[in-house]
Scaffold this motif. Structure first.
Motif, PDB file in Angstrom:
ATOM      1  N   GLU A 184       0.826  -1.212   0.000  1.00 15.12           N
ATOM      2  CA  GLU A 184       0.000   0.000   0.000  1.00 15.12           C
ATOM      3  C   GLU A 184       0.862   1.265   0.000  1.00 15.12           C
ATOM      4  N   VAL A 185       1.940   1.241   0.764  1.00 11.62           N
ATOM      5  CA  VAL A 185       2.855   2.395   0.788  1.00 11.62           C
ATOM      6  C   VAL A 185       3.453   2.594  -0.600  1.00 11.62           C
ATOM      7  N   LYS A 186       3.871   1.505  -1.240  1.00 14.90           N
ATOM      8  CA  LYS A 186       4.488   1.608  -2.565  1.00 14.90           C
ATOM      9  C   LYS A 186       3.511   2.101  -3.617  1.00 14.90           C
TER      10      LYS A 186
ATOM     11  N   PRO B 186      -0.785  12.859   4.142  1.00 16.56           N
ATOM     12  CA  PRO B 186      -2.218  12.592   4.366  1.00 16.56           C
ATOM     13  C   PRO B 186      -2.655  11.214   3.838  1.00 16.56           C
ATOM     14  N   GLN B 187      -2.141  10.805   2.693  1.00 17.93           N
ATOM     15  CA  GLN B 187      -2.490   9.500   2.140  1.00 17.93           C
ATOM     16  C   GLN B 187      -1.907   8.370   2.991  1.00 17.93           C
ATOM     17  N   LEU B 188      -0.676   8.557   3.455  1.00 13.43           N
ATOM     18  CA  LEU B 188      -0.029   7.537   4.273  1.00 13.43           C
ATOM     19  C   LEU B 188      -0.737   7.375   5.614  1.00 13.43           C
TER      20      LEU B 188
ATOM     21  N   THR C 138       9.128  -0.811   3.576  1.00 15.97           N
ATOM     22  CA  THR C 138       8.503  -0.432   4.834  1.00 15.97           C
ATOM     23  C   THR C 138       9.120  -1.264   5.950  1.00 15.97           C
ATOM     24  N   ALA C 139       9.622  -0.591   6.978  1.00 17.95           N
ATOM     25  CA  ALA C 139      10.289  -1.301   8.066  1.00 17.95           C
ATOM     26  C   ALA C 139       9.322  -1.574   9.215  1.00 17.95           C
ATOM     27  N   CYS C 140       8.710  -0.515   9.744  1.00 15.75           N
ATOM     28  CA  CYS C 140       7.841  -0.690  10.903  1.00 15.75           C
ATOM     29  C   CYS C 140       7.091   0.605  11.178  1.00 15.75           C
TER      30      CYS C 140
END
Length: 144
Positions: free
Chosen positions: A29-31, A74-76, A44-46
């Motif tokens: 999702e982050v990517k 805001p999206q993250l 993404t680590a943590c």
């Protein structure tokens, strides 16, 4: 080996597998939120103390993300309730060690290659030349 099958018998393993799946989902999702040219350079680590920690492969990717983070925050934050900020850390991939040839050929093998090269000289000159080069490369000078 099917880890899900093993996880059915062990609650700790099952919990660990579920946690790994959650992190993989979060990473995907982050990517999706990151620009396409940057997403391959991050992992993404943590999430610790409200900070989503992203690991950058190099300083350039880290700097680029830090510049655009205010617009992505805001999206993250929508991904998880506990994300308040984003922290980018650089974790460069270790450079590949220079490969070295440690092959040691016996004197008998080198002599055999020399003899084979001599026999092949007329019919297969390229192969003979390569065998001769191999012998030269691995020839050990007698120590005094």
């Amino acid at each position: 080996m099917n880890l899900e099958q093993l996880g059915k018998n062990d609650r700790r393993l099952q919990a660990l597998l579920q946690q790994a799946q959650q992190w993989q989902r979060l990473d995907r999702e982050v990517k999706k939120i990151l620009p396409a040219n940057l997403s391959a350079h991050f992992q993404t680590a943590c999430v610790e103390s409200g900070n989503l920690v992203l690991l950058a492969a190099n300083n350039m990717a880290s700097s680029r993300l830090k510049m655009i983070l205010p617009s992505l925050l805001p999206q993250l934050r929508l991904l998880r309730d506990d994300i308040e900020a984003v922290q980018v850390r650089v974790l460069p991939k270790p450079s590949e060690q220079e490969r070295s040839n440690t092959l040691v050929l016996s004197d008998a093998a080198l002599q055999s290659f020399e003899q084979t090269a001599a026999k092949l000289q007329e019919q297969h000159p390229k192969l003979a030349e390569r065998l001769e080069n191999l012998v030269k490369k691995h020839y050990r000078k007698p120590s005094c």
